[in-house]
Design an enzyme around this catalytic site. Structure first.
Site: not given
Ligand code: ARG
Length: 473
Positions: A298, A305
Site C-alpha cells: 500500500k 485524505e
C-alpha cells in the site's frame, strides 16, 4: 505562587484577588478562573495588542492627554516586553485573565504610573476587537500569498499538460475528453475567487473599533482617525455599540476560509481517485503518502485524505462562530471571547494545507497513457459525431438520436465509434464521409472546442498566459 498560562490547572492557580477591581469581597473560584480566562490562547494576539496600545498612546500624546515622559516610558516598556515575549521569557499569568491584562501588568511593573495611564479612554472591549482585526488582517495577507503560490504551482502543472487528454466526467461517467491542463485550471479559477473573497473581507476587517471604549464612546477628546491612520486601517467603526460587539468580520472570513477548504477537498477527492489502481491517472510523491502497517503493497494518499477531513473542521468553525453571534444583545458580551480559538485553528489549518498542496501539486506524476485509455472507453466523442451531422445539415435532436443508435451498435460490437468501418457508419446516415474519423478522435474532439473557456489546447494556453500575468501582477 505564579500560575502558568500554558497549562491551567487548579493547583497552579494563585489565590491572590483579581487584577481588575477592589469591589469584590471574595476571590473567584479556581474553576471559574480557569473557565473565564483566555490568556492560554489569546496570548497569541500579543503583537497586535502592543501595536494597538502604541498607536493609542501616540494619539493620547498628540491630543495632550499623555505627557511626553509618560509616552516615552510606555514606548520603552513595550519594547522590552516585545523582546521578552519574542524570546519566550515572558511570564504569562492565568490570574491576569487575558493577553491585555498580562501585558498591562508587566508594563506597570516595568515603568509604573505611566502604564496605568495607558488605558485612558480605552476598554478591553474596543481593545480586543482591535487586536483581533489587526491579527486577522496580517493573517489574510499571508493566506493571499499562499493562495497565489498554490495557483502558480497548478498553472505550471497545467502548462506542461495542455496536450494531455483526460476523460472529462459528468456523474462520474466518461463524458467528453478534456485537456488535463484545462481540468487543473478549473481549480485555479476556484482559488482565484477565494482570493477575491478574502481580499473583499479584508476591507471590512480593516476598520478601527478603538475609541468605542466599553460601549458608548469616551469623554476624552480622542482622535480616532489618527489611530486608524497609524494602524493602516481603512476606516473607523462609526457606531461604538457595533464596534465592540459584532464579529461579522470574523464570520465572513471564516466563510471564505471554509470555501477554500471545500475547493481543496474537491481537489483532494480527485487526487485520491486518480491515484487509485482503478484509475491510475497520477502518482503523488512518496513524501506525501504513507504505507500500511499490515499491507506491504500500500501507498496511501494521506495528505489529500486529511485535507478532505480537515474541511469538516473548518466548516465547523464557521458554524461555531456564526452561532456564537446569534442571540447576543448589544453590546459586548463575554461570548465573544469564544471567537478566538476557532479563528486561530481556521488560519492554522488553512496555512498548512495551502503550503502542502502547493508542494504536492509541483511533485505530481502524470500518466497520459492511462488517462487516454480511460477516455477511449466511454464513447467520449459521441457528441462530436452528432455535431458533425449537424454541420452536414441535420437538426441536433435528430443527430442525437442517430448517434445513440451508432453507440448501441458499437457497444454490441465492443468497439469504439472510431473503430467502426465507414460503410457501417454510413448505414446510420449516408452523409457520413471519410472526414468523420478526425472528428471521432479524442484529439479532434479536443481541438474542436476552440471557444473562450473551452478545452482546446489553444484556449488552455491562452488561459495559462492570462493566469501567469495575473499572478505576476
Ligand atoms: N478576553 C476578552 C475577550 O476576548 C477581552 C475583553 C473582556 N472585556 C470584558 N469586559 N470582560 O473578549
Amino acid at each position: 505562587m505564579t500560575a502558568s498560562a500554558d497549562k491551567p490547572s487548579d493547583n497552579q492557580l494563585a489565590n491572590k484577588s483579581q487584577a481588575w477591581s477592589a469591589l469584590f469581597s471574595e476571590p473567584m473560584s479556581e474553576l471559574v478562573k480557569r473557565y473565564t480566562a483566555s490568556v492560554f490562547f489569546d496570548k497569541r494576539l500579543w503583537a497586535a495588542d502592543i501595536q494597538g496600545s502604541l498607536a493609542h498612546a501616540e494619539m493620547l500624546l498628540a491630543q495632550g492627554i499623555l505627557s511626553a515622559e509618560d509616552h516615552a516610558a510606555i514606548e520603552s516598556g513595550m519594547a522590552q516586553i516585545k523582546g521578552e515575549i519574542a524570546a519566550g521569557q515572558f511570564d504569562w499569568k492565568l490570574d491576569l485573565e487575558d493577553v491585555h491584562l498580562n501585558i498591562e501588568a508587566r508594563l506597570t511593573e516595568l515603568v509604573g504610573l505611566p502604564a496605568k495611564r495607558l488605558h485612558t479612554g480605552r476598554s478591553r472591549n474596543d481593545q480586543v476587537a482591535t487586536d483581533v482585526r489587526l491579527w486577522l488582517r496580517s493573517e489574510i495577507d499571508e493566506l493571499l500569498q499562499l493562495l497565489s503560490a498554490l495557483q502558480l504551482a497548478l498553472v505550471e502543472v497545467a502548462e506542461k499538460n495542455v496536450e494531455v487528454i483526460l476523460p472529462g466526467f459528468t456523474h462520474l461517467q466518461v463524458a467528453q475528453p478534456v485537456s488535463f491542463g484545462h481540468h487543473l485550471l478549473a481549480y485555479v479559477e476556484m482559488f482565484a475567487r477565494d482570493a477575491e473573497r478574502l481580499l473583499d473581507a479584508r476591507r471590512r476587517v480593516n476598520r478601527l473599533p478603538l475609541g468605542a471604549a466599553a460601549l458608548a464612546g469616551t469623554s476624552y477628546p480622542l482622535d480616532r482617525e489618527r489611530v486608524a491612520r497609524t494602524l493602516g486601517m481603512e476606516g473607523v467603526c462609526q457606531n461604538s455599540l457595533d464596534a465592540v460587539s459584532d464579529r461579522d468580520f470574523a464570520i465572513e472570513f471564516s466563510a471564505a476560509a471554509a470555501l477554500v477548504m471545500v475547493h481543496i477537498s474537491r481537489l483532494s477527492e480527485e487526487l485520491i481517485l486518480w491515484m487509485s489502481q482503478s484509475f491510475g491517472f497520477i502518482d503523488l510523491a512518496d513524501r506525501f503518502c504513507t504505507g500500511s502497517s499490515i499491507m506491504p503493497q500500500k501507498k496511501n494518499p494521506d495528505v489529500p485524505e486529511l485535507a478532505r477531513g480537515k474541511t469538516g473542521r473548518v466548516v465547523g468553525h464557521l458554524m461555531g462562530l456564526i452561532t456564537l453571534m446569534k442571540g447576543q444583545p448589544l453590546a459586548y458580551n463575554k461570548d465573544n471571547q469564544e471567537d478566538k480559538e476557532p479563528l486561530f485553528d481556521t488560519v492554522d489549518t488553512l496555512k498548512d494545507t495551502l503550503r502542502i498542496f502547493a508542494e504536492m501539486a509541483a511533485g505530481i506524476t502524470v500518466k497520459p497513457e492511462a488517462m487516454e485509455r480511460a477516455a477511449l472507453k466511454g464513447y467520449a466523442t459521441a457528441t462530436d459525431l452528432a455535431d458533425y451531422l449537424v454541420k452536414k445539415g441535420l437538426a441536433f435532436r435528430d443527430a442525437h438520436e442517430i448517434v445513440a443508435h451508432a453507440v448501441k451498435t458499437a457497444i454490441a460490437r465492443g468497439l469504439d465509434l472510431s473503430a467502426l468501418p465507414l460503410a457501417e457508419l454510413q448505414k446510420f446516415d449516408a452523409r457520413i464521409g471519410e472526414d468523420v474519423f478526425e472528428v471521432l478522435s479524442l484529439r479532434g474532439s479536443l481541438n474542436a472546442r476552440n471557444i473562450l473557456g473551452g478545452t482546446a489546447p489553444a484556449q488552455v494556453r491562452a488561459q495559462v498566459a492570462r493566469h501567469r500575468a495575473r499572478l505576476a501582477a
